[in-house]
Design a protein around this motif. Structure first.
Motif, PDB file in Angstrom:
ATOM      1  N   MET A 147      33.603  44.243  31.636  1.00 10.88           N
ATOM      2  CA  MET A 147      34.954  43.710  31.747  1.00 10.88           C
ATOM      3  C   MET A 147      35.419  43.693  33.201  1.00 10.88           C
ATOM      4  N   ARG A 148      36.415  42.871  33.456  1.00 12.58           N
ATOM      5  CA  ARG A 148      37.071  42.833  34.770  1.00 12.58           C
ATOM      6  C   ARG A 148      38.396  43.567  34.626  1.00 12.58           C
ATOM      7  N   THR A 149      38.612  44.585  35.454  1.00  9.45           N
ATOM      8  CA  THR A 149      39.843  45.370  35.346  1.00  9.45           C
ATOM      9  C   THR A 149      40.920  44.900  36.311  1.00  9.45           C
ATOM     10  N   ASN A 150      40.536  44.545  37.518  1.00  7.57           N
ATOM     11  CA  ASN A 150      41.516  44.071  38.499  1.00  7.57           C
ATOM     12  C   ASN A 150      40.767  43.371  39.618  1.00  7.57           C
ATOM     13  N   GLY A 151      40.545  42.095  39.441  1.00 11.80           N
ATOM     14  CA  GLY A 151      39.779  41.380  40.453  1.00 11.80           C
ATOM     15  C   GLY A 151      39.788  39.894  40.189  1.00 11.80           C
ATOM     16  N   ALA A 152      39.043  39.177  41.007  1.00 11.80           N
ATOM     17  CA  ALA A 152      38.948  37.721  40.895  1.00 11.80           C
ATOM     18  C   ALA A 152      37.553  37.358  40.420  1.00 11.80           C
ATOM     19  N   ALA A 153      37.483  36.539  39.371  1.00 12.76           N
ATOM     20  CA  ALA A 153      36.203  36.068  38.847  1.00 12.76           C
ATOM     21  C   ALA A 153      36.282  34.553  38.743  1.00 12.76           C
ATOM     22  N   LEU A 154      35.818  33.873  39.772  1.00 11.70           N
ATOM     23  CA  LEU A 154      35.894  32.421  39.842  1.00 11.70           C
ATOM     24  C   LEU A 154      34.487  31.856  39.919  1.00 11.70           C
ATOM     25  N   GLY A 155      34.008  31.371  38.779  1.00 13.87           N
ATOM     26  CA  GLY A 155      32.646  30.872  38.747  1.00 13.87           C
ATOM     27  C   GLY A 155      31.664  31.990  39.047  1.00 13.87           C
ATOM     28  N   SER A 156      30.857  31.791  40.074  1.00 10.13           N
ATOM     29  CA  SER A 156      29.846  32.791  40.451  1.00 10.13           C
ATOM     30  C   SER A 156      30.390  33.838  41.410  1.00 10.13           C
ATOM     31  N   HIS A 157      31.635  33.682  41.849  1.00 13.29           N
ATOM     32  CA  HIS A 157      32.219  34.576  42.850  1.00 13.29           C
ATOM     33  C   HIS A 157      33.026  35.685  42.165  1.00 13.29           C
ATOM     34  N   LEU A 158      32.578  36.914  42.334  1.00 13.22           N
ATOM     35  CA  LEU A 158      33.240  38.075  41.734  1.00 13.22           C
ATOM     36  C   LEU A 158      33.668  39.034  42.840  1.00 13.22           C
ATOM     37  N   LYS A 159      34.961  39.282  42.909  1.00 13.18           N
ATOM     38  CA  LYS A 159      35.484  40.213  43.905  1.00 13.18           C
ATOM     39  C   LYS A 159      36.555  41.086  43.262  1.00 13.18           C
ATOM     40  N   GLY A 160      36.430  42.392  43.439  1.00 19.02           N
ATOM     41  CA  GLY A 160      37.437  43.291  42.898  1.00 19.02           C
ATOM     42  C   GLY A 160      36.831  44.357  42.013  1.00 19.02           C
ATOM     43  N   HIS A 161      37.633  44.841  41.068  1.00 18.38           N
ATOM     44  CA  HIS A 161      37.260  45.996  40.256  1.00 18.38           C
ATOM     45  C   HIS A 161      36.782  45.563  38.871  1.00 18.38           C
ATOM     46  N   PHE A 162      35.563  45.990  38.532  1.00 18.83           N
ATOM     47  CA  PHE A 162      34.932  45.621  37.273  1.00 18.83           C
ATOM     48  C   PHE A 162      34.334  46.864  36.611  1.00 18.83           C
ATOM     49  N   GLN A 163      34.070  46.738  35.310  1.00 19.06           N
ATOM     50  CA  GLN A 163      33.357  47.775  34.575  1.00 19.06           C
ATOM     51  C   GLN A 163      31.955  47.272  34.272  1.00 19.06           C
ATOM     52  N   LEU A 164      30.935  48.045  34.663  1.00 18.36           N
ATOM     53  CA  LEU A 164      29.556  47.723  34.370  1.00 18.36           C
ATOM     54  C   LEU A 164      29.030  48.697  33.322  1.00 18.36           C
ATOM     55  N   GLU A 165      28.229  48.199  32.396  1.00 16.13           N
ATOM     56  CA  GLU A 165      27.784  49.021  31.275  1.00 16.13           C
ATOM     57  C   GLU A 165      27.042  50.275  31.723  1.00 16.13           C
ATOM     58  N   GLU A 166      26.211  50.172  32.755  1.00 19.53           N
ATOM     59  CA  GLU A 166      25.394  51.318  33.169  1.00 19.53           C
ATOM     60  C   GLU A 166      26.056  52.171  34.250  1.00 19.53           C
ATOM     61  N   LEU A 167      27.013  51.605  34.970  1.00 23.38           N
ATOM     62  CA  LEU A 167      27.580  52.310  36.119  1.00 23.38           C
ATOM     63  C   LEU A 167      29.056  52.657  35.978  1.00 23.38           C
ATOM     64  N   GLY A 168      29.724  52.078  35.028  1.00 21.91           N
ATOM     65  CA  GLY A 168      31.153  52.331  34.883  1.00 21.91           C
ATOM     66  C   GLY A 168      31.958  51.507  35.877  1.00 21.91           C
ATOM     67  N   ALA A 169      33.015  52.103  36.430  1.00 24.01           N
ATOM     68  CA  ALA A 169      33.907  51.391  37.353  1.00 24.01           C
ATOM     69  C   ALA A 169      33.207  51.121  38.682  1.00 24.01           C
ATOM     70  N   VAL A 170      33.213  49.864  39.106  1.00 20.41           N
ATOM     71  CA  VAL A 170      32.537  49.443  40.338  1.00 20.41           C
ATOM     72  C   VAL A 170      33.395  48.386  41.030  1.00 20.41           C
ATOM     73  N   THR A 171      33.398  48.415  42.368  1.00 16.97           N
ATOM     74  CA  THR A 171      34.014  47.337  43.140  1.00 16.97           C
ATOM     75  C   THR A 171      32.922  46.361  43.537  1.00 16.97           C
ATOM     76  N   LEU A 172      33.086  45.100  43.154  1.00 13.91           N
ATOM     77  CA  LEU A 172      32.068  44.077  43.411  1.00 13.91           C
ATOM     78  C   LEU A 172      32.521  43.106  44.491  1.00 13.91           C
ATOM     79  N   PHE A 173      31.559  42.718  45.318  1.00 10.19           N
ATOM     80  CA  PHE A 173      31.742  41.632  46.291  1.00 10.19           C
ATOM     81  C   PHE A 173      30.473  40.791  46.207  1.00 10.19           C
ATOM     82  N   ILE A 174      30.373  39.953  45.179  1.00  8.91           N
ATOM     83  CA  ILE A 174      29.093  39.293  44.940  1.00  8.91           C
ATOM     84  C   ILE A 174      29.250  37.817  44.590  1.00  8.91           C
TER      85      ILE A 174
END
Length: 245
Positions: free
Chosen positions: A179-206
């Protein structure tokens, strides 16, 4: 993908509310009119027209969501441009159903152009602001390796001192995003705070179109970023040297 589908369904529901269920109060400008002023408006025609435009925009976003699910890349900026044009067209053309601006023959009344400028300009400004935010979000990631710290520029970015960075590693695959908790998810561009199944809360710049990721932890927070592959590998090699005791 999910965001496109949700917004698309909302737009279609909005169109149905106006066109089919005649919930005219949803048109803010009409709701604020006096009873006398409302008499000048062909609200049925206006609602039908706005509904049709909403169907178009909603269907477009649902199509984009389906294409994204099939891993077919669609430019987010192109989507914004198409929908922006449709909204501006809707703002202008919907005024033809208002006798305050147009005569029955369809001719613009004298002095009406001046009073049309405010609603049209306001809508245009909103669209421009949204487009600027999208362009900013979709800019290539700015990564600067300074003498004492790594700097990630742009939205949600920050400065990370080398002596406080831990668990640096290179990842070939990104764990599944739950899930995305507080961030921008526009197409392939992900920036901000997300939840990853294996890592939990993560900040992504990808950019998910680029394979390969750099992971590190900083002050208890987990950070993942990436760049085009060759540039990313170079950054990783330089970071390993910077983090040597």
């Amino acid at each position: 993908m999910l965001l496109y589908a949700i917004i698309g369904l909302i737009l279609i529901a909005f169109g149905l509310s106006l066109h089919v269920f005649k919930m005219y109060f949803l048109i803010k400008s009409y709701r604020r009119m006096s009873v006398e002023r409302k008499a000048d408006v062909d609200i049925e025609g206006m609602a039908r027209f706005i509904g049709i435009v909403s169907y178009f925009d909603g269907a477009l976003l649902l199509l984009v969501a389906i294409l994204s699910a099939l891993n077919i890349h669609v430019s987010s900026f192109a989507i914004v441009v198409v929908i922006g044009i449709s909204i501006i067209f809707m703002l202008i053309y919907s005024l033809r159903y208002d006798a305050h601006y147009f005569e029955e023959s369809g001719k613009l009344k004298k002095g009406a152009l001046k009073s049309m400028l405010l609603p049209v300009t306001s809508g245009g400004v909103v669209i421009v602001i949204v487009a600027v935010v999208l362009l900013w979000t979709m800019q290539p990631l700015g990564v600067v390796l300074g003498d004492d710290a790594l700097q990630i520029k742009g939205m949600y970015g920050g400065t990370y001192a080398y002596d406080q960075m831990e668990q640096l590693k290179y990842m070939d695959e990104l764990p599944k995003i739950s899930m995305r908790t507080n961030g921008a998810a526009l197409g392939s561009h992900l920036k901000g705070h997300f939840q990853l199944e294996e890592l939990g809360a993560v900040t992504l710049f990808i950019n998910t179109n680029d394979r390969g990721y750099i992971y590190f932890e900083y002050e208890g927070k987990k950070i993942i970023f990436n760049q085009p592959l060759e540039e990313l590998k170079k950054t990783y090699d330089e970071l390993k040297v910077k983090l040597l005791p």
